[in-house]
Write an enzyme that holds these catalytic residues in place. Structure first.
Site, mmCIF file in Angstrom:
data_model
loop_
_atom_site.group_PDB
_atom_site.id
_atom_site.type_symbol
_atom_site.label_atom_id
_atom_site.label_comp_id
_atom_site.label_asym_id
_atom_site.label_seq_id
_atom_site.Cartn_x
_atom_site.Cartn_y
_atom_site.Cartn_z
ATOM 1 N N ASN A 117 46.659 13.686 37.252
ATOM 2 C CA ASN A 117 45.360 14.384 37.178
ATOM 3 C C ASN A 117 45.171 15.127 35.860
ATOM 4 O O ASN A 117 44.320 16.015 35.761
ATOM 5 C CB ASN A 117 45.182 15.326 38.374
ATOM 6 C CG ASN A 117 46.354 16.284 38.534
ATOM 7 O OD1 ASN A 117 47.145 16.447 37.610
ATOM 8 N ND2 ASN A 117 46.449 16.921 39.681
ATOM 9 N N ARG A 256 48.535 27.965 36.356
ATOM 10 C CA ARG A 256 48.852 28.591 37.640
ATOM 11 C C ARG A 256 48.415 30.048 37.588
ATOM 12 O O ARG A 256 48.602 30.730 36.572
ATOM 13 C CB ARG A 256 50.361 28.539 37.931
ATOM 14 C CG ARG A 256 50.868 27.167 38.362
ATOM 15 C CD ARG A 256 50.295 26.703 39.702
ATOM 16 N NE ARG A 256 50.732 25.369 40.075
ATOM 17 C CZ ARG A 256 49.996 24.256 39.904
ATOM 18 N NH1 ARG A 256 48.799 24.310 39.372
ATOM 19 N NH2 ARG A 256 50.473 23.080 40.294
ATOM 20 N N GLN A 285 47.326 30.915 47.266
ATOM 21 C CA GLN A 285 46.221 30.016 47.611
ATOM 22 C C GLN A 285 46.321 29.643 49.073
ATOM 23 O O GLN A 285 47.429 29.322 49.512
ATOM 24 C CB GLN A 285 46.260 28.772 46.714
ATOM 25 C CG GLN A 285 45.853 29.092 45.306
ATOM 26 C CD GLN A 285 45.705 27.864 44.421
ATOM 27 O OE1 GLN A 285 45.457 27.999 43.241
ATOM 28 N NE2 GLN A 285 45.862 26.694 44.955
ATOM 29 N N HIS A 309 40.629 25.924 43.573
ATOM 30 C CA HIS A 309 41.549 25.018 42.868
ATOM 31 C C HIS A 309 41.048 23.570 42.975
ATOM 32 O O HIS A 309 41.432 22.828 43.878
ATOM 33 C CB HIS A 309 42.950 25.146 43.477
ATOM 34 C CG HIS A 309 44.019 24.543 42.632
ATOM 35 N ND1 HIS A 309 45.341 24.830 42.790
ATOM 36 C CD2 HIS A 309 43.965 23.663 41.603
ATOM 37 C CE1 HIS A 309 46.054 24.153 41.907
ATOM 38 N NE2 HIS A 309 45.233 23.421 41.190
#
Ligand code: NAD
Length: 368
Positions: A117, A256, A285, A309
């Site tokens: 990704n 992060r 998260q 996210h």
């Protein structure tokens, strides 16, 4: 073998788009394939608190798969009770949700779908830079609320052209971000990384390595963080480091959340030290409802380009990391261990990557 899969629930969205593979309903598309080979698949979104399904099911799981988007935190306590655990797979990139030292101590392999990704994230970073620098969010909010006040937005809106852009981390994402920034004609592009890019890559991108992070920050108008979360990047962007940034700079973090100290970012934004902060990563998260990054703003009411996210989980990316996860499982089940080298974070009790730290202790535990 028992495979435990931790993903987010998508509800009706899973039916709207069957290619939304990274959710509990669509299960990365691997259930039929696993069951046809006699394996058991347990899928859950319940991952936090001692009563979670993750805690209950990890006890006899051989394989744990999770994503950074809804991470099952595989800490030492969970590793200690997962007596049969042999491999943790990250469907995506970034395996900091696993206690890597504890995994190495137990000889648990940690694999991820490297590169799956990186283009998605790089696009999101460039979008976020533009959203911040051009002051898009307050302009859009004005339109939705029926307003029209050009000056209120224009007084905090700039061009990317002519700015100095720097990335902390010059790996796959860092390089792609700089490549995508080049057509905007920045004044200069810089990077800070203990692993230098190959000379031909530096030349092709047109960027320069700076040996000190503080020096790079003092030169940049726009900073983007693209390194993993590990012992020496946790809390890296604190008040002290931020003090080395140019006054009024923008910071984009899709790496992060825990690389930045939450309250120090808020203070920098509110005091005007930083003009804007944006990204898609949080700790923990899902982000709590009262997380201050949801609502923080600069003195002109803008400067916040936060999203959930999402950067690395476009539909295109989901296809790639689902496919990559299946390939890692195939190798694992074959017993051959001939994984793609770039996917290996930990194997046979050692780190298979140099990206998770440059300290002496870490180097001693890297594969030679
Ligand atoms: P990569 O391994 O290709 O590159 C990371 C680079 O960071 C390496 O060159 C490494 O040497 C460098 N680095 C490590 N510690 C550093 C430090 N202290 N200072 C400077 N550089 C340092 O990884 P990548 O594919 O570019 O991904 C980077 C990170 O981005 C991942 O680890 C992950 O945390 C994050 N990520 C986020 C998303 C998302 O959806 N938001 C998706 C993918 C990756």
């Amino acid at each position: 073998m028992k495979v435990l899969l931790i993903l987010y629930d998508a509800g009706s969205h899973a039916k709207d788009e069957p290619k939304l593979l990274g959710c509990t309903e669509n299960e990365l598309g691997i259930r039929d394939w696993l069951e046809s080979q006699g394996h058991t698949l347990v899928t859950t979104s319940s991952k936090d608190g001692a009563d979670s399904v993750l805690d209950k099911e990890i006890v006899d799981a051989d394989v744990v798969i999770t994503t950074p988007f809804h991470p099952g935190y595989i800490n030492k306590e969970r590793i200690d009770k997962a007596k049969k655990l042999k491999i943790c797979i990250t469907a995506g990139v970034g395996s900091d949700h696993v206690d890597l030292d504890a995994a190495n101590a137990r000889d648990i392999a940690v694999l991820e779908v490297t590169g799956s990704n990186v283009q998605s994230v790089a696009e999101h970073v460039v979008m976020t830079m533009l959203v911040l620098v051009r002051n898009f969010v307050p302009a859009h909010e004005q339109i939705i609320s029926g307003g029209w006040d050009v000056a209120a937005v224009a007084k905090d809106s700039y061009d990317l052209e002519g700015k100095v852009i720097g990335t902390v981390g010059g790996g796959r994402i860092g390089q792609r971000v700089l490549k995508r920034c080049k057509p905007f004609d920045p004044m200069e592009m810089l990077y800070y990384d203990y692993q230098p890019m190959p000379a031909d890559v530096e030349k092709e991108i047109g960027c320069r390595r700076v040996e000190s992070l503080e020096e790079m920050l003092s030169l940049c108008d726009v900073v983007t963080i693209n390194c993993p979360l590990h012992a020496s990047t946790k809390g890296l962007f604190n008040k002290e480091l931020i003090s080395h940034m140019k006054n009024g700079a923008w910071l984009v973090n899709t790496a992060r959340g825990a690389i930045c100290v939450t309250e120090d970012i808020v203070e920098a934004l509110e005091s005007g030290k930083m003009r804007g902060y944006g990204g898609d990563v949080w700790f923990p998260q899902p982000a709590p409802k009262d997380h201050p990054w949801r609502t923080m703003r600069n003195k002109y009411g803008g400067g916040n380009a936060m999203t959930p996210h999402i950067s690395g989980t476009s539909i295109d990316a989901q296809g790639r990391y689902a496919e990559g996860t299946k390939k890692i499982l195939e190798v694992f089940f074959s017993g051959k261990q001939d994984y793609r080298p770039q996917d290996i974070i930990c194997i046979n009790g050692h780190y298979g990557t140099k990206a998770y730290g440059d300290d002496k202790e870490h180097k001693e535990h890297q594969l030679k």
